[in-house]
Design a protein around this motif. Structure first.
Motif, PDB file in Angstrom:
ATOM      1  N   ALA A 225      47.080  -3.302 -67.996  1.00  0.00           N
ATOM      2  CA  ALA A 225      47.149  -3.898 -69.221  1.00  0.00           C
ATOM      3  C   ALA A 225      48.679  -3.521 -69.854  1.00  0.00           C
ATOM      4  CB  ALA A 225      46.300  -2.918 -70.350  1.00  0.00           C
ATOM      5  N   PHE A 226      49.341  -2.372 -69.368  1.00  0.00           N
ATOM      6  CA  PHE A 226      50.484  -2.078 -69.852  1.00  0.00           C
ATOM      7  C   PHE A 226      51.904  -1.998 -68.860  1.00  0.00           C
ATOM      8  CE2 PHE A 226      47.344  -0.031 -72.407  1.00  0.00           C
ATOM      9  CZ  PHE A 226      47.732  -0.511 -73.682  1.00  0.00           C
ATOM     10  N   GLY A 227      51.405  -2.353 -67.576  1.00  0.00           N
ATOM     11  CA  GLY A 227      52.361  -2.545 -66.562  1.00  0.00           C
ATOM     12  C   GLY A 227      52.763  -1.183 -65.855  1.00  0.00           C
ATOM     13  N   PRO A 228      53.337  -1.127 -64.945  1.00  0.00           N
ATOM     14  CA  PRO A 228      53.509   0.200 -64.053  1.00  0.00           C
ATOM     15  C   PRO A 228      54.192   1.245 -64.882  1.00  0.00           C
ATOM     16  CG  PRO A 228      54.789  -1.740 -63.247  1.00  0.00           C
ATOM     17  CD  PRO A 228      53.880  -2.221 -64.089  1.00  0.00           C
ATOM     18  N   GLY A 229      55.159   0.645 -65.710  1.00  0.00           N
ATOM     19  CA  GLY A 229      55.946   1.639 -66.708  1.00  0.00           C
ATOM     20  C   GLY A 229      55.038   2.626 -67.553  1.00  0.00           C
ATOM     21  N   THR A 230      53.899   2.511 -67.482  1.00  0.00           N
ATOM     22  CA  THR A 230      53.228   3.290 -68.498  1.00  0.00           C
ATOM     23  C   THR A 230      53.363   4.781 -68.240  1.00  0.00           C
ATOM     24  OG1 THR A 230      50.946   3.419 -69.589  1.00  0.00           O
ATOM     25  CG2 THR A 230      50.972   2.877 -67.093  1.00  0.00           C
ATOM     26  N   THR A 231      52.649   5.499 -68.984  1.00  0.00           N
ATOM     27  CA  THR A 231      52.432   6.901 -68.853  1.00  0.00           C
ATOM     28  C   THR A 231      50.997   7.383 -68.560  1.00  0.00           C
ATOM     29  OG1 THR A 231      54.211   7.702 -70.105  1.00  0.00           O
ATOM     30  CG2 THR A 231      52.875   9.345 -69.720  1.00  0.00           C
ATOM     31  N   LEU A 232      50.704   7.866 -67.383  1.00  0.00           N
ATOM     32  CA  LEU A 232      49.343   8.112 -67.021  1.00  0.00           C
ATOM     33  C   LEU A 232      49.047   9.647 -67.088  1.00  0.00           C
ATOM     34  CD1 LEU A 232      48.865   6.058 -63.646  1.00  0.00           C
ATOM     35  CD2 LEU A 232      48.042   5.480 -66.021  1.00  0.00           C
ATOM     36  N   LEU A 233      47.887  10.191 -67.907  1.00  0.00           N
ATOM     37  CA  LEU A 233      47.470  11.215 -68.140  1.00  0.00           C
ATOM     38  C   LEU A 233      46.852  11.907 -66.810  1.00  0.00           C
ATOM     39  CD1 LEU A 233      47.033  13.608 -69.798  1.00  0.00           C
ATOM     40  CD2 LEU A 233      45.107  12.607 -70.895  1.00  0.00           C
ATOM     41  N   VAL A 234      47.245  12.893 -66.089  1.00  0.00           N
ATOM     42  CA  VAL A 234      46.832  13.004 -64.806  1.00  0.00           C
ATOM     43  C   VAL A 234      45.954  14.428 -64.704  1.00  0.00           C
ATOM     44  CG1 VAL A 234      48.590  11.872 -63.538  1.00  0.00           C
ATOM     45  CG2 VAL A 234      49.085  14.092 -64.100  1.00  0.00           C
ATOM     46  N   ASP A 235      45.644  15.122 -65.701  1.00  0.00           N
ATOM     47  CA  ASP A 235      44.920  16.472 -65.525  1.00  0.00           C
ATOM     48  C   ASP A 235      43.615  16.303 -66.305  1.00  0.00           C
ATOM     49  OD1 ASP A 235      45.321  16.348 -68.301  1.00  0.00           O
ATOM     50  OD2 ASP A 235      46.195  18.341 -68.467  1.00  0.00           O
ATOM     51  N   THR A 236      43.123  14.970 -66.022  1.00  0.00           N
ATOM     52  CA  THR A 236      41.362  14.968 -66.426  1.00  0.00           C
ATOM     53  C   THR A 236      40.633  15.809 -65.358  1.00  0.00           C
ATOM     54  OG1 THR A 236      41.639  12.948 -67.601  1.00  0.00           O
ATOM     55  CG2 THR A 236      39.551  13.685 -67.257  1.00  0.00           C
ATOM     56  N   TYR A 237      40.829  15.558 -64.282  1.00  0.00           N
ATOM     57  CA  TYR A 237      40.129  16.158 -63.100  1.00  0.00           C
ATOM     58  C   TYR A 237      41.151  17.095 -62.256  1.00  0.00           C
ATOM     59  CZ  TYR A 237      36.857  12.317 -64.654  1.00  0.00           C
ATOM     60  OH  TYR A 237      36.107  11.595 -65.536  1.00  0.00           O
ATOM     61  N   ASP A 238      41.419  16.575 -61.083  1.00  0.00           N
ATOM     62  CA  ASP A 238      42.333  17.114 -60.144  1.00  0.00           C
ATOM     63  C   ASP A 238      43.718  16.306 -60.419  1.00  0.00           C
ATOM     64  OD1 ASP A 238      43.579  16.986 -57.262  1.00  0.00           O
ATOM     65  OD2 ASP A 238      42.537  18.764 -57.609  1.00  0.00           O
ATOM     66  N   VAL A 239      44.798  17.431 -60.776  1.00  0.00           N
ATOM     67  CA  VAL A 239      46.038  16.936 -61.046  1.00  0.00           C
ATOM     68  C   VAL A 239      46.667  16.215 -59.777  1.00  0.00           C
ATOM     69  CG1 VAL A 239      48.368  17.520 -61.703  1.00  0.00           C
ATOM     70  CG2 VAL A 239      46.407  18.498 -62.913  1.00  0.00           C
ATOM     71  N   GLU A 240      46.710  16.829 -58.667  1.00  0.00           N
ATOM     72  CA  GLU A 240      47.026  16.101 -57.461  1.00  0.00           C
ATOM     73  C   GLU A 240      46.515  14.955 -56.842  1.00  0.00           C
ATOM     74  OE1 GLU A 240      47.990  17.369 -52.645  1.00  0.00           O
ATOM     75  OE2 GLU A 240      47.655  18.700 -54.053  1.00  0.00           O
ATOM     76  N   ALA A 241      45.355  14.934 -56.921  1.00  0.00           N
ATOM     77  CA  ALA A 241      44.576  13.612 -56.768  1.00  0.00           C
ATOM     78  C   ALA A 241      44.885  12.533 -57.722  1.00  0.00           C
ATOM     79  CB  ALA A 241      43.029  14.057 -56.644  1.00  0.00           C
ATOM     80  N   ALA A 242      45.185  12.863 -58.814  1.00  0.00           N
ATOM     81  CA  ALA A 242      45.434  11.970 -59.860  1.00  0.00           C
ATOM     82  C   ALA A 242      46.952  11.303 -59.802  1.00  0.00           C
ATOM     83  CB  ALA A 242      45.326  12.488 -61.178  1.00  0.00           C
ATOM     84  N   VAL A 243      47.853  12.471 -59.444  1.00  0.00           N
ATOM     85  CA  VAL A 243      49.182  11.891 -59.260  1.00  0.00           C
ATOM     86  C   VAL A 243      49.200  10.939 -58.150  1.00  0.00           C
ATOM     87  CG1 VAL A 243      51.432  12.564 -58.540  1.00  0.00           C
ATOM     88  CG2 VAL A 243      50.178  13.826 -60.345  1.00  0.00           C
ATOM     89  N   ARG A 244      48.587  11.362 -56.901  1.00  0.00           N
ATOM     90  CA  ARG A 244      48.425  10.325 -55.746  1.00  0.00           C
ATOM     91  C   ARG A 244      47.907   8.951 -56.012  1.00  0.00           C
ATOM     92  NH1 ARG A 244      50.082  12.855 -50.905  1.00  0.00           N
ATOM     93  NH2 ARG A 244      50.040  15.077 -51.053  1.00  0.00           N
ATOM     94  N   THR A 245      46.889   9.055 -56.949  1.00  0.00           N
ATOM     95  CA  THR A 245      46.070   7.776 -57.340  1.00  0.00           C
ATOM     96  C   THR A 245      47.078   6.978 -57.977  1.00  0.00           C
ATOM     97  OG1 THR A 245      43.940   8.893 -57.177  1.00  0.00           O
ATOM     98  CG2 THR A 245      44.222   6.721 -58.536  1.00  0.00           C
ATOM     99  N   ALA A 246      47.881   7.629 -59.209  1.00  0.00           N
ATOM    100  CA  ALA A 246      48.630   6.739 -59.925  1.00  0.00           C
ATOM    101  C   ALA A 246      49.639   6.016 -59.080  1.00  0.00           C
ATOM    102  CB  ALA A 246      49.195   7.815 -60.904  1.00  0.00           C
ATOM    103  N   ILE A 247      50.502   6.939 -58.094  1.00  0.00           N
ATOM    104  CA  ILE A 247      51.367   6.390 -57.331  1.00  0.00           C
ATOM    105  C   ILE A 247      50.756   5.227 -56.447  1.00  0.00           C
ATOM    106  CG2 ILE A 247      53.250   6.821 -55.546  1.00  0.00           C
ATOM    107  CD1 ILE A 247      53.582   9.493 -56.924  1.00  0.00           C
ATOM    108  N   GLY A 248      49.600   5.355 -56.012  1.00  0.00           N
ATOM    109  CA  GLY A 248      49.124   4.545 -55.007  1.00  0.00           C
ATOM    110  C   GLY A 248      49.003   2.867 -55.949  1.00  0.00           C
ATOM    111  N   LEU A 249      48.843   3.052 -57.247  1.00  0.00           N
ATOM    112  CA  LEU A 249      48.546   1.927 -58.192  1.00  0.00           C
ATOM    113  C   LEU A 249      49.899   1.339 -58.730  1.00  0.00           C
ATOM    114  CD1 LEU A 249      45.466   3.229 -59.958  1.00  0.00           C
ATOM    115  CD2 LEU A 249      45.398   1.502 -58.301  1.00  0.00           C
ATOM    116  N   ALA A 250      50.608   1.983 -59.076  1.00  0.00           N
ATOM    117  CA  ALA A 250      51.812   1.668 -59.643  1.00  0.00           C
ATOM    118  C   ALA A 250      53.293   1.750 -58.863  1.00  0.00           C
ATOM    119  CB  ALA A 250      51.990   2.566 -61.074  1.00  0.00           C
TER     120      ALA A 250
END
Length: 442
Positions: A225-250
């Motif tokens: 919706a907003f492009g890879p330059g968006t800000t992703l909130l990464v502490d809903t569950y596991d922060v490390e896993a969320a950061v890796r997922t975010a980078i994998g996508l963006a």
């Protein structure tokens, strides 16, 4: 008057207390209502531990004075409830402020007893502005003073105002305005963006992640919706896993990750390390979660790029009011001559007489004293800076002090006044006011 299109300001005449109008009625009865008068707004003291305050709200107040009128609805209410008599209603029906208003510009530092705002008019015109004037200045100056301390602690890192949900809906937009005056970069409040031309920002809350079956699906939707330059909130569950997922996508174009819980100092350090290891050297880290100036100062050593501040900001970080008062300091006598007047009650004394103020600066441009002349203008030795500006002249609002233009002007003033007060910029000091105030009598 410059204001943002699309916003109709409310009438302000009943943002006041009952006794303002009963005083008016009494003064009309005695014949003293039309005596020329000088009122002054000031704070007798600073909140505990504060060395300075920051003026804010003047632009909003000036717009409010321009809209301070009694229309049919207001007059009918006052008539029906018997607040005042017909003579007073007749006066109010034609009310329009026709005097002069002087004051410290927004963004300026103030100290105990600084003459922050001076109203010159008849007693009748000035008296009924008291409650509205104080409600605006006390709220906005408290927010700006807290925001200034947060900006000092943040240094070159930007701060985002995001406290709307922690305060009244109207005070939320006012708080955003005051925060930006004191150096905040942006706000989450859209109404403030509309009214004052402020930059607004925001991406997603935890509920957005929880809405989706997986965190990956939530991030995929946001990036799409907003492009890879968006800000992703990464502490809903596991922060490390969320950061890796975010980078994998963006990929390495990911704009930022936001941390909103836990030990922010430690977490920011290892998240920065992880981002760098994965090649995202330019992905920023935004931290939120109940920050105040002390928490921000504690984060100075952490690899944080910006701060989102909410509750502490909109509540004045422990000082929700600037404790300003509005006092009659001079009025004419029966001969038309001005005489100083002042309250002498214990712990609430004030100095009578019309005030004039300047800040003494040394050869390096550092403030050393605030000089307040009573009944006369202090002498300027060439390095000094007069503090009082003319906002309203003979009832006419002078340009440049309101709307988005006024906010930008105030923001510049705050930056300049902070350069004049290096002792408060270097650290969050406690103790006496940053510079002394010296009074010069006639």
């Amino acid at each position: 008057m410059s204001t943002s299109a699309g916003w109709d300001r409310p009438r302000t005449s009943l943002y006041t207390d009952h006794y303002e109008l009963t005083m008016l009625q009494g003064a009309l009865h005695s014949g003293a209502a039309h005596r020329k008068s000088v009122f002054e707004a000031f704070a007798r003291r600073l909140p505990d531990g504060r060395r300075y305050g920051i003026v804010a709200g003047t632009g909003r107040l000036l717009e409010g004075i321009a809209d301070f009128r009694f229309g049919d609805a207001e007059l009918e209410y006052l008539r029906r409830t018997g607040v005042v008599n017909e003579e007073t209603l007749d006066y109010l029906a034609g009310y329009s402020f026709s005097g002069d208003v002087w004051g410290y510009p927004e963004g300026e530092a103030y100290f105990p007893n600084s003459p922050i705002l001076i109203v010159e008019s008849t007693f009748a015109e000035a008296c009924i502005l008291e409650t509205y004037l104080l409600s605006v200045l006390n709220h906005d100056s408290a927010i700006a003073s807290a925001a200034s301390r947060m900006i000092t602690a943040a240094g070159s890192r930007p701060c985002i105002e995001m406290g709307s949900r922690r305060t009244h809906e109207e005070s939320a937009s006012a708080a955003a305005r005051a925060a930006v005056i004191a150096g905040f970069d942006s706000t989450s409040n859209l109404e403030a963006g509309l009214r004052y031309g402020l930059k607004t920002v925001g991406t997603a809350a935890h509920s957005f992640t929880l809405l989706h079956d997986t965190e990956r699906e939530a991030f995929e939707a946001q990036v799409a919706a907003f492009g890879p330059g968006t800000t992703l909130l990464v502490d809903t569950y596991d922060v490390e896993a969320a950061v890796r997922t975010a980078i994998g996508l963006a990929g390495d174009r990911l704009g930022a990750v936001r941390l909103d819980s836990g030990d922010l100092v430690a977490q920011a350090q290892w998240v920065r390390q992880l981002l760098d290891e994965l090649g995202n050297h330019h992905t920023k880290i935004v931290v939120t979660s109940d920050l105040d100036e002390f928490a921000i100062a504690a984060l100075q050593s952490a690899p944080v790029d910006s701060y989102g501040v909410g509750t502490s900001l909109v509540t004045g970080s422990g000082a929700p009011t600037a404790s300003m008062v509005y006092k009659l300091v001079s009025r004419t006598d029966d001969a038309g001559e001005f005489i100083p007047v002042a309250k002498t009650a214990k712990n609430k004394t004030s100095k009578g007489g019309r005030k004039y103020a300047l800040r003494k600066l040394n050869e390096r441009g550092t403030a050393t004293q605030e000089i307040v002349g009573i009944g006369h203008r202090p002498e300027d030795d060439g390095n000094d800076r007069p503090l009082l500006q003319h906002f309203i002249k003979n009832g006419e609002l002078l340009p440049g002090w309101t709307g988005p233009e006024g906010v930008l002007r105030a923001r510049r003033r705050h930056a300049e006044t902070m350069r004049e007060l290096p002792s408060v910029v270097n650290r969050l000091q406690r103790g006496e006011p940053a510079i002394p105030t010296i009074y010069q009598e006639d």
